[in-house]
Scaffold this motif. Structure first.
Motif, short mmCIF file in Angstrom:
data_model
loop_
_atom_site.label_atom_id
_atom_site.label_comp_id
_atom_site.label_asym_id
_atom_site.label_seq_id
_atom_site.Cartn_x
_atom_site.Cartn_y
_atom_site.Cartn_z
N ASN A 1 45.59 49.92 -33.28
CA ASN A 1 46.61 49.35 -34.16
C ASN A 1 46.29 47.83 -34.60
OD1 ASN A 1 47.91 51.88 -34.25
ND2 ASN A 1 49.24 51.49 -32.63
N LEU A 2 46.48 47.74 -35.82
CA LEU A 2 46.30 46.52 -36.56
C LEU A 2 47.41 45.92 -37.23
CD1 LEU A 2 42.75 46.15 -37.66
CD2 LEU A 2 43.53 45.20 -35.89
N PRO A 3 48.63 45.58 -36.33
CA PRO A 3 49.53 44.97 -37.18
C PRO A 3 49.17 43.73 -38.41
CG PRO A 3 50.04 44.32 -34.95
CD PRO A 3 48.65 44.87 -35.22
N ASP A 4 50.17 43.71 -39.32
CA ASP A 4 50.12 42.52 -40.25
C ASP A 4 48.76 42.63 -40.76
OD1 ASP A 4 50.93 40.42 -41.80
OD2 ASP A 4 50.50 39.24 -40.06
N TYR A 5 47.93 43.67 -41.22
CA TYR A 5 46.81 44.03 -41.60
C TYR A 5 46.43 43.13 -42.99
CZ TYR A 5 48.37 47.49 -45.06
OH TYR A 5 48.91 48.28 -45.98
N GLU A 6 47.38 42.98 -43.42
CA GLU A 6 47.22 42.31 -44.91
C GLU A 6 46.59 41.00 -44.58
OE1 GLU A 6 50.36 43.59 -44.09
OE2 GLU A 6 51.01 44.87 -45.23
N ASN A 7 46.68 40.33 -43.56
CA ASN A 7 46.21 38.94 -43.38
C ASN A 7 45.12 39.11 -42.65
OD1 ASN A 7 48.65 37.65 -44.70
ND2 ASN A 7 49.58 38.06 -42.90
N VAL A 8 44.17 40.33 -42.51
CA VAL A 8 43.06 40.49 -41.72
C VAL A 8 41.93 40.55 -42.94
CG1 VAL A 8 41.70 41.65 -40.16
CG2 VAL A 8 44.26 41.40 -39.97
N ASN A 9 40.87 39.77 -42.66
CA ASN A 9 39.62 39.82 -43.63
C ASN A 9 38.59 40.49 -42.83
OD1 ASN A 9 40.69 38.28 -45.65
ND2 ASN A 9 40.12 36.51 -44.50
N HIS A 10 38.34 40.26 -41.62
CA HIS A 10 37.05 41.00 -40.83
C HIS A 10 37.66 41.39 -39.43
CE1 HIS A 10 35.20 38.12 -43.72
NE2 HIS A 10 33.96 38.98 -43.44
N VAL A 11 37.05 42.55 -38.98
CA VAL A 11 37.31 42.96 -37.50
C VAL A 11 36.22 43.28 -37.01
CG1 VAL A 11 37.52 45.45 -38.51
CG2 VAL A 11 38.64 44.79 -36.52
N VAL A 12 36.01 42.93 -35.58
CA VAL A 12 34.97 42.90 -34.75
C VAL A 12 35.24 44.18 -33.84
CG1 VAL A 12 33.39 42.11 -32.99
CG2 VAL A 12 34.18 40.55 -35.07
N VAL A 13 34.25 45.12 -33.62
CA VAL A 13 34.50 46.31 -32.65
C VAL A 13 33.28 46.12 -31.83
CG1 VAL A 13 34.79 48.78 -32.50
CG2 VAL A 13 35.59 47.70 -34.46
N PHE A 14 33.64 46.24 -30.42
CA PHE A 14 32.64 46.06 -29.27
C PHE A 14 32.90 47.15 -28.24
CE2 PHE A 14 35.85 42.93 -28.76
CZ PHE A 14 36.05 42.90 -27.49
N MET A 15 31.73 46.89 -27.36
CA MET A 15 31.81 47.80 -26.12
C MET A 15 32.08 46.80 -24.98
SD MET A 15 28.80 50.56 -26.62
CE MET A 15 28.84 51.34 -24.87
N LEU A 16 32.87 47.10 -24.21
CA LEU A 16 33.34 46.34 -23.10
C LEU A 16 32.27 46.06 -21.99
CD1 LEU A 16 37.12 47.45 -22.53
CD2 LEU A 16 36.18 45.27 -23.80
N GLY A 17 31.32 47.14 -22.02
CA GLY A 17 30.36 46.94 -20.98
C GLY A 17 30.66 47.90 -19.74
N THR A 18 31.95 48.09 -19.66
CA THR A 18 32.23 48.82 -18.53
C THR A 18 31.89 50.40 -18.42
OG1 THR A 18 34.41 49.39 -19.47
CG2 THR A 18 34.08 47.49 -17.89
N VAL A 19 31.74 51.25 -19.57
CA VAL A 19 31.38 52.64 -19.67
C VAL A 19 30.44 52.65 -21.08
CG1 VAL A 19 32.02 54.65 -19.99
CG2 VAL A 19 33.64 53.30 -18.69
N PRO A 20 29.09 53.12 -20.79
CA PRO A 20 28.31 53.12 -21.87
C PRO A 20 28.75 54.49 -22.42
CG PRO A 20 27.22 53.71 -19.79
CD PRO A 20 28.65 53.27 -19.48
N PHE A 21 28.03 54.55 -23.71
CA PHE A 21 28.22 55.92 -24.57
C PHE A 21 27.31 56.95 -23.89
CE2 PHE A 21 29.10 53.34 -28.19
CZ PHE A 21 30.09 53.96 -28.69
N PRO A 22 27.80 58.15 -23.83
CA PRO A 22 26.68 59.24 -23.10
C PRO A 22 25.53 59.10 -23.92
CG PRO A 22 28.99 60.06 -23.64
CD PRO A 22 28.92 58.78 -24.27
N ALA A 23 24.30 59.50 -23.18
CA ALA A 23 22.98 59.54 -23.85
C ALA A 23 23.07 60.20 -25.19
CB ALA A 23 22.06 60.29 -22.95
N GLY A 24 22.27 59.80 -26.38
CA GLY A 24 22.39 60.04 -27.73
C GLY A 24 23.42 60.28 -28.42
N THR A 25 24.31 59.42 -28.05
CA THR A 25 25.69 59.37 -28.81
C THR A 25 25.98 57.81 -29.11
OG1 THR A 25 27.01 59.20 -27.00
CG2 THR A 25 26.68 61.38 -27.74
N GLY A 26 26.84 57.67 -30.23
CA GLY A 26 27.47 56.30 -30.33
C GLY A 26 28.90 56.57 -31.00
N GLY A 27 29.19 55.49 -31.53
CA GLY A 27 30.33 55.50 -32.05
C GLY A 27 30.64 55.10 -33.53
N ALA A 28 31.00 55.91 -34.08
CA ALA A 28 31.49 55.64 -35.70
C ALA A 28 32.61 54.91 -35.87
CB ALA A 28 31.50 57.01 -36.40
#
Length: 198
Positions: free
Chosen positions: A26-53
């Motif tokens: 959830n992104l509260p107060d989204y009207e004041n957001v220009n950019h967002v970064v989405v990242f993996m934490l490094g704790t759990v990789p994607f299953p082989a052959g997959t990624g995240g849209a």
């Protein structure tokens, strides 16, 4: 598994899992957001052959809660983070709600991550206004704004020949010469942003 970062805010690592392969921030107060970064934490990789849209959803301006999702791009084990511009997105445009969730209020947007096969991710087309400009695009924009500023500044001093007073210490350049150079430079720059390197 995922994190979400917005400038000036704490990092979010508390994605809500809405299905076995779907996560929402959830992104509260989204009207004041220009950019967002989405990242993996490094704790759990994607299953082989997959990624995240990665998707973004505004609350519907009419109901304030139902959502329309827009594809921003994707992250993978090989590309575990991405930055997206959301300030240029338009509410109400987008695709189907893959996440089965709706915005909790009219001031909260959502970022969703959907685990999908890599070949499917490669075929998807994100909304064009979500990508952050490349170095060449940034240089082109900077150069054009600089040229606009220079031309406008120089033009503010323009005088007609009748208004000119003789001054032996001043050199005058016809504004038509500056305009011709300016238009030629902008044309060449828009055709090939790297022409000045040759």
């Amino acid at each position: 598994m995922f994190g979400c970062l917005v400038a000036g805010r704490l990092v979010q690592t508390d994605a809500t899992q809405v299905a076995a392969d779907k996560f929402v921030f959830n992104l509260p107060d989204y009207e004041n957001v220009n950019h967002v970064v989405v990242f993996m934490l490094g704790t759990v990789p994607f299953p082989a052959g997959t990624g995240g849209a990665v998707y973004f959803s505004f609350p519907d301006p009419v109901s304030g809660t139902s959502s329309v999702w827009q594809l921003l791009g994707f992250i993978t084990n090989d590309k575990p983070s991405a930055i997206f511009r959301i300030s240029g997105l338009k509410a109400g445009e987008g695709g189907v709600n893959l996440f089965g969730s709706s915005s909790p209020s009219s001031s909260v947007a959502q970022v969703g991550v959907s685990v999908e096969p890599l070949d499917q991710l490669a075929q998807q087309v994100p909304v064009s206004s979500s990508s952050v400009s490349t170095t060449a695009d940034s240089f082109l924009q900077f150069a054009q704004k600089t040229l606009d500023s220079l031309y406008n500044f120089a033009s503010s001093f323009a005088v007609t020949q009748a208004q000119m007073t003789p001054n032996p210490s001043e050199t005058f350049v016809p504004s038509s010469c500056v305009l011709k150079w300016y238009e030629n430079f902008r044309r060449r720059l828009s055709q090939n942003p790297n022409f000045w390197k040759t």
